[in-house]
Design a protein around this motif. Structure first.
Motif, PDB file in Angstrom:
ATOM      1  N   MET A  50       0.812  -1.226   0.000  1.00  0.00           N
ATOM      2  CA  MET A  50       0.000   0.000   0.000  1.00  0.00           C
ATOM      3  C   MET A  50       0.846   1.277   0.000  1.00  0.00           C
ATOM      4  N   TYR A  51       2.153   1.198   0.222  1.00  0.00           N
ATOM      5  CA  TYR A  51       2.977   2.417   0.169  1.00  0.00           C
ATOM      6  C   TYR A  51       3.307   2.806  -1.271  1.00  0.00           C
ATOM      7  N   GLY A  52       3.152   1.858  -2.213  1.00  0.00           N
ATOM      8  CA  GLY A  52       3.356   2.182  -3.623  1.00  0.00           C
ATOM      9  C   GLY A  52       4.803   2.437  -3.999  1.00  0.00           C
ATOM     10  N   SER A  75       7.816  -6.528   3.480  1.00  0.00           N
ATOM     11  CA  SER A  75       6.664  -5.905   2.835  1.00  0.00           C
ATOM     12  C   SER A  75       5.384  -6.480   3.452  1.00  0.00           C
ATOM     13  N   LYS A  76       4.260  -5.903   3.035  1.00  0.00           N
ATOM     14  CA  LYS A  76       2.980  -6.234   3.686  1.00  0.00           C
ATOM     15  C   LYS A  76       1.872  -6.324   2.650  1.00  0.00           C
ATOM     16  N   LEU A  77       0.932  -7.207   2.930  1.00  0.00           N
ATOM     17  CA  LEU A  77      -0.181  -7.476   2.018  1.00  0.00           C
ATOM     18  C   LEU A  77      -1.167  -6.308   1.998  1.00  0.00           C
ATOM     19  N   ILE A 108       0.624  -9.604   7.137  1.00  0.00           N
ATOM     20  CA  ILE A 108      -0.748  -9.140   6.889  1.00  0.00           C
ATOM     21  C   ILE A 108      -0.806  -7.730   7.471  1.00  0.00           C
ATOM     22  N   HIS A 109      -1.112  -6.737   6.640  1.00  0.00           N
ATOM     23  CA  HIS A 109      -0.963  -5.342   7.062  1.00  0.00           C
ATOM     24  C   HIS A 109      -1.979  -4.958   8.146  1.00  0.00           C
ATOM     25  N   TRP A 110      -3.232  -5.389   7.980  1.00  0.00           N
ATOM     26  CA  TRP A 110      -4.306  -5.087   8.957  1.00  0.00           C
ATOM     27  C   TRP A 110      -5.198  -6.313   9.078  1.00  0.00           C
ATOM     28  N   VAL A 141       2.401 -10.496  11.275  1.00  0.00           N
ATOM     29  CA  VAL A 141       1.168  -9.722  11.157  1.00  0.00           C
ATOM     30  C   VAL A 141       1.434  -8.288  11.587  1.00  0.00           C
ATOM     31  N   SER A 142       0.457  -7.446  11.321  1.00  0.00           N
ATOM     32  CA  SER A 142       0.561  -6.045  11.712  1.00  0.00           C
ATOM     33  C   SER A 142      -0.810  -5.596  12.194  1.00  0.00           C
ATOM     34  N   ASN A 143      -0.807  -4.809  13.244  1.00  0.00           N
ATOM     35  CA  ASN A 143      -2.048  -4.254  13.796  1.00  0.00           C
ATOM     36  C   ASN A 143      -2.984  -5.328  14.340  1.00  0.00           C
ATOM     37  N   PHE A 144      -2.431  -6.470  14.747  1.00  0.00           N
ATOM     38  CA  PHE A 144      -3.260  -7.506  15.347  1.00  0.00           C
ATOM     39  C   PHE A 144      -3.414  -7.224  16.838  1.00  0.00           C
ATOM     40  N   TRP A 190       5.476   0.738  15.195  1.00  0.00           N
ATOM     41  CA  TRP A 190       5.345   1.707  14.089  1.00  0.00           C
ATOM     42  C   TRP A 190       5.015   3.104  14.597  1.00  0.00           C
ATOM     43  N   SER A 191       5.340   4.109  13.759  1.00  0.00           N
ATOM     44  CA  SER A 191       5.304   5.521  14.193  1.00  0.00           C
ATOM     45  C   SER A 191       6.007   5.675  15.548  1.00  0.00           C
ATOM     46  N   PRO A 192       7.267   5.257  15.629  1.00  0.00           N
ATOM     47  CA  PRO A 192       7.942   5.210  16.937  1.00  0.00           C
ATOM     48  C   PRO A 192       8.093   6.575  17.594  1.00  0.00           C
ATOM     49  N   ILE A 193       8.121   7.651  16.783  1.00  0.00           N
ATOM     50  CA  ILE A 193       8.151   8.993  17.386  1.00  0.00           C
ATOM     51  C   ILE A 193       6.812   9.708  17.151  1.00  0.00           C
ATOM     52  N   ALA A 194       5.761   8.903  16.894  1.00  0.00           N
ATOM     53  CA  ALA A 194       4.414   9.441  16.644  1.00  0.00           C
ATOM     54  C   ALA A 194       4.452  10.511  15.555  1.00  0.00           C
ATOM     55  N   GLN A 195       5.223  10.237  14.514  1.00  0.00           N
ATOM     56  CA  GLN A 195       5.407  11.161  13.387  1.00  0.00           C
ATOM     57  C   GLN A 195       5.852  12.531  13.879  1.00  0.00           C
ATOM     58  N   GLY A 196       6.622  12.556  14.922  1.00  0.00           N
ATOM     59  CA  GLY A 196       7.145  13.812  15.474  1.00  0.00           C
ATOM     60  C   GLY A 196       6.318  14.332  16.646  1.00  0.00           C
ATOM     61  N   GLY A 197       5.156  13.740  16.877  1.00  0.00           N
ATOM     62  CA  GLY A 197       4.208  14.265  17.865  1.00  0.00           C
ATOM     63  C   GLY A 197       4.622  14.158  19.318  1.00  0.00           C
ATOM     64  N   VAL A 198       5.652  13.382  19.618  1.00  0.00           N
ATOM     65  CA  VAL A 198       6.093  13.271  21.024  1.00  0.00           C
ATOM     66  C   VAL A 198       7.368  14.076  21.293  1.00  0.00           C
ATOM     67  N   LEU A 199       7.903  14.727  20.261  1.00  0.00           N
ATOM     68  CA  LEU A 199       9.258  15.279  20.409  1.00  0.00           C
ATOM     69  C   LEU A 199       9.309  16.551  21.252  1.00  0.00           C
ATOM     70  N   GLU A 200       8.156  17.189  21.445  1.00  0.00           N
ATOM     71  CA  GLU A 200       8.155  18.424  22.253  1.00  0.00           C
ATOM     72  C   GLU A 200       7.731  18.160  23.687  1.00  0.00           C
ATOM     73  N   PRO A 215      15.677  14.845  21.037  1.00  0.00           N
ATOM     74  CA  PRO A 215      14.440  14.169  21.459  1.00  0.00           C
ATOM     75  C   PRO A 215      14.162  12.898  20.641  1.00  0.00           C
ATOM     76  N   ALA A 216      14.390  12.940  19.332  1.00  0.00           N
ATOM     77  CA  ALA A 216      14.144  11.741  18.510  1.00  0.00           C
ATOM     78  C   ALA A 216      15.059  10.596  18.960  1.00  0.00           C
ATOM     79  N   GLN A 217      16.310  10.909  19.232  1.00  0.00           N
ATOM     80  CA  GLN A 217      17.241   9.849  19.669  1.00  0.00           C
ATOM     81  C   GLN A 217      16.818   9.270  21.021  1.00  0.00           C
ATOM     82  N   LYS A 233      11.005   6.912   9.933  1.00  0.00           N
ATOM     83  CA  LYS A 233      11.003   7.392   8.549  1.00  0.00           C
ATOM     84  C   LYS A 233      11.472   8.846   8.510  1.00  0.00           C
ATOM     85  N   SER A 234      12.249   9.182   7.518  1.00  0.00           N
ATOM     86  CA  SER A 234      12.591  10.575   7.231  1.00  0.00           C
ATOM     87  C   SER A 234      13.115  10.629   5.800  1.00  0.00           C
ATOM     88  N   VAL A 235      12.956  11.780   5.166  1.00  0.00           N
ATOM     89  CA  VAL A 235      13.610  11.964   3.869  1.00  0.00           C
ATOM     90  C   VAL A 235      14.764  12.963   3.989  1.00  0.00           C
TER      91      VAL A 235
END
Ligand code: NAD
Length: 282
Positions: A50-52, A75-77, A108-110, A141-144, A190-200, A215-217, A233-235
């Motif tokens: 699903m990430y394409g 990878s995931k189904l 299995i993704h979900w 599995v994922s999200n089980f 997954w989302s180990p830093i909550a997409q940045g949401g826990v860093l502050e 904070p990320a480290q 994840k980061s680019v």
């Protein structure tokens, strides 16, 4: 810089505890980001149908000049393909898009318990085929949720090697982690830093000040010390490097506890709830 530890899975295979996630990286940016990560030293890439961007992940691995065997690829189904015949075709497509004859781990993704008549069991048995023929070295599995894992245990012969679930300081997801610990299922956060949401968070800022780490480290190191597997994840090249530099310091046990105490339970969840998530791409 210490090396990334391996975690041994319940089937005897090993997985690097730190990897690189490529969710929400656009296909056109993926090869560069993965190439950057491999150059820094990451040897584990987490993608999904699903990430394409499976094709670009494969391209970057080949362009790196590293041996395929040095890199752990997950990878995931796709949620659209839970029915066994669809899952078989989708798995063939994953291998051809990646350009590899095996993946290290396929999930299995979900669980989608409200779709497909709630039947993720036949889907799991189809993944057992992929493990049986060697094209998926490990399956998981994922999200089980606990009840989904209990059902697989009751109705099938293979315990998932991993369960990839949302885990970060605001959603520690302890009941699902504990089930995994008790049954030999490694937790991938997954989302180990909550997409940045826990860093502050002030607690994390304080530990960051004390240790001289970002904070990320601090948050990623917290996951490592709890024995979970992570793939931030980061680019941004500087962040890709920062997120890899986790093995030259340790947290005080009291700080590990203080971060876990930030748990907000369900209020901390950022993604969909696995019991109700029913997204099936058309
Ligand atoms: P993440 O917690 O890894 O956060 C990524 C975001 O945090 C980046 O986009 C950036 O904005 C920020 N960031 C990254 N490094 C930073 C740094 N050093 N300093 C400051 N900000 C930084 O979130 P994610 O991408 O959702 O999760 C990681 C991986 O987990 C995904 O790429 C994917 O592989 C996997 N995942 C799986 C599922 C699933 O359902 N199985 C769901 C979501 C994510």
């Amino acid at each position: 810089m210490g090396a990334v530890p391996d975690i041994t899975l319940n089937d005897g295979n090993t997985i690097p505890q730190l990897g690189f996630g490529v969710y929400q990286i656009q296909p056109e940016d993926t090869a560069q980001a993965v190439g950057e990560a491999l150059g820094i030293g990451y040897r584990h890439i987490d993608t999904a149908q699903m990430y394409g961007n499976e094709r670009e992940v494969g391209e970057a691995i080949r362009a790196s000049g590293l041996d395929r065997g040095e890199i752990f690829v997950t990878s995931k189904l796709n949620n659209s393909f839970h029915e066994p015949e669809d899952a078989r075709k989708a798995f063939d497509t994953t291998l051809s898009d990646l350009g590899f004859d095996y993946v290290d781990l396929f999930l299995i993704h979900w669980p989608l318990p409200t779709v497909y008549d709630g039947d993720y069991v036949s889907t799991w048995k189809t993944l057992e085929e992929f493990k049986g023929d060697g094209r998926a070295r490990s399956i998981g599995v994922s999200n089980f949720q606990v009840e989904h894992l209990e059902r697989l245990a009751a109705e099938t012969g293979t315990v998932p090697a991993v369960n990839q679930i949302e885990v970060h300081p605001y959603l520690t997801n302890e009941a699902v982690r504990a089930y995994g610990r008790e049954h030999g299922i490694a937790t991938e956060a997954w989302s180990p830093i909550a997409q940045g949401g826990v860093l502050e968070d002030p607690t994390i800022a304080e530990i960051s000040g004390k240790t001289g780490k970002t904070p990320a480290q601090v948050v990623l190191r917290w996951h490592i010390e709890r024995d979970d597997i992570v793939f931030p994840k980061s680019v941004t090249p500087s962040r890709i490097r920062e997120n890899f530099e986790l093995f030259d310091f340790e947290l005080d046990p009291a700080d590990v506890e203080a971060i876990a105490a930030l748990d907000r339970g369900e209020d901390g969840r950022t993604g969909p709830h696995p019991d109700t998530f029913a997204y099936v791409p058309g």
